[in-house]
Enzyme design. Structure first.
Site, PDB file in Angstrom:
ATOM      1  N   ASP A  39       0.854  -1.190   0.000  1.00 53.29           N
ATOM      2  CA  ASP A  39       0.000   0.000   0.000  1.00 53.29           C
ATOM      3  C   ASP A  39       0.888   1.237   0.000  1.00 53.29           C
ATOM      4  O   ASP A  39       2.102   1.148   0.180  1.00 53.29           O
ATOM      5  CB  ASP A  39      -0.942   0.010   1.200  1.00 53.29           C
ATOM      6  N   LYS A  62      -4.356   0.124  -3.575  1.00 56.00           N
ATOM      7  CA  LYS A  62      -5.554  -0.579  -3.126  1.00 56.00           C
ATOM      8  C   LYS A  62      -6.535   0.391  -2.501  1.00 56.00           C
ATOM      9  O   LYS A  62      -6.180   1.497  -2.098  1.00 56.00           O
ATOM     10  CB  LYS A  62      -5.200  -1.698  -2.151  1.00 56.00           C
ATOM     11  N   ARG A  64      -9.585   0.529   0.507  1.00 55.43           N
ATOM     12  CA  ARG A  64     -10.161  -0.148   1.662  1.00 55.43           C
ATOM     13  C   ARG A  64     -11.468   0.575   1.989  1.00 55.43           C
ATOM     14  O   ARG A  64     -11.463   1.657   2.548  1.00 55.43           O
ATOM     15  CB  ARG A  64      -9.197  -0.096   2.841  1.00 55.43           C
ATOM     16  N   ASP A  88       5.790  -5.655   4.675  1.00 54.91           N
ATOM     17  CA  ASP A  88       4.702  -4.985   5.381  1.00 54.91           C
ATOM     18  C   ASP A  88       4.965  -4.992   6.877  1.00 54.91           C
ATOM     19  O   ASP A  88       5.718  -5.831   7.379  1.00 54.91           O
ATOM     20  CB  ASP A  88       3.368  -5.652   5.076  1.00 54.91           C
ATOM     21  N   THR A  93      -5.866 -10.146   9.211  1.00 57.04           N
ATOM     22  CA  THR A  93      -6.641 -11.279   8.674  1.00 57.04           C
ATOM     23  C   THR A  93      -6.028 -11.852   7.402  1.00 57.04           C
ATOM     24  O   THR A  93      -6.526 -12.842   6.883  1.00 57.04           O
ATOM     25  CB  THR A  93      -8.091 -10.868   8.392  1.00 57.04           C
ATOM     26  N   ALA A  94      -4.980 -11.237   6.886  1.00 60.38           N
ATOM     27  CA  ALA A  94      -4.260 -11.655   5.673  1.00 60.38           C
ATOM     28  C   ALA A  94      -5.069 -11.456   4.394  1.00 60.38           C
ATOM     29  O   ALA A  94      -4.655 -11.899   3.333  1.00 60.38           O
ATOM     30  CB  ALA A  94      -3.769 -13.099   5.770  1.00 60.38           C
ATOM     31  N   GLY A  95      -6.188 -10.758   4.471  1.00 60.94           N
ATOM     32  CA  GLY A  95      -6.981 -10.489   3.274  1.00 60.94           C
ATOM     33  C   GLY A  95      -6.241  -9.608   2.286  1.00 60.94           C
ATOM     34  O   GLY A  95      -6.120  -9.944   1.104  1.00 60.94           O
TER      35      GLY A  95
END
Length: 183
Positions: A39, A62, A64, A88, A93-95
């Site tokens: 990001d 991205k 969100r 990162d 949640t690893a989404g």
């Protein structure tokens, strides 16, 4: 590093680049490798790693719209035929991570590895990682991992930050430079 301003006591922001770097030395100085920021907020961190490895940088653009939900819009940079290393600071949640990895592969990346400083790994994180296109994820032990099933750890490699923290504490105690740890 901006979070330091929210404390009324001295705070040192420790970058784990020196902890991760030895594990990726085989990645470096190659036109076949690209470091990826997942990001816009992580560009500085990813750029530092790309500079260290003398390789290009790519950025995931991205959106969100809601907490724990993201959509990859664009990939800025060339990833076609490259080995991608996503850098990162935190993974919940690893989404976002798994969507970013899939977008890289969809854009021609040869394979995807990730380095995450703080592995929160809540909810469906382990399952998402296991089912993802990510080859390996390197994480620090800043947060202990508690998977439901040992098979969920097959892609995850834990790197201890104990020695690194010890060096930082010793430098602070002795009034030595902490920033020299990152050079």
């Amino acid at each position: 590093s901006a979070i330091q301003g929210f404390f009324n006591i001295p705070v040192d922001h420790l970058f784990v680049k020196p902890v991760f770097a030895p594990h990726f030395k085989n990645f470096g100085a190659s036109e076949h490798v690209v470091v990826v920021s997942p990001d816009a907020g992580g560009v500085e961190r990813a750029r530092a790693m790309a500079k260290l490895f003398e390789c290009p940088l790519a950025i995931i653009d991205k959106r969100r719209d809601r907490p724990n939900e993201s959509e990859v819009m664009n990939i800025i940079g060339n990833v076609e035929g490259k080995r991608c290393l996503i850098i990162d600071d935190i993974c919940d949640t690893a989404g976002s991570l798994t969507k970013a990895a899939q977008a890289l592969v969809n854009n021609g990346a040869k394979d995807v590895t990730a380095a995450i400083t703080h592995p929160v790994f809540s909810g469906p994180a382990f399952e998402r990682i296991q089912e993802s296109v990510i080859r390996e994820i390197f994480v620090t032990n800043s947060i202990p991992l508690a998977p439901k099933d040992p098979k969920h750890l097959s892609k995850i490699k834990v790197i201890s930050i104990a020695e690194f923290l010890g060096k930082a504490i010793r430098r602070i105690h002795n009034s030595d430079s902490v920033s020299s740890l990152f050079i």
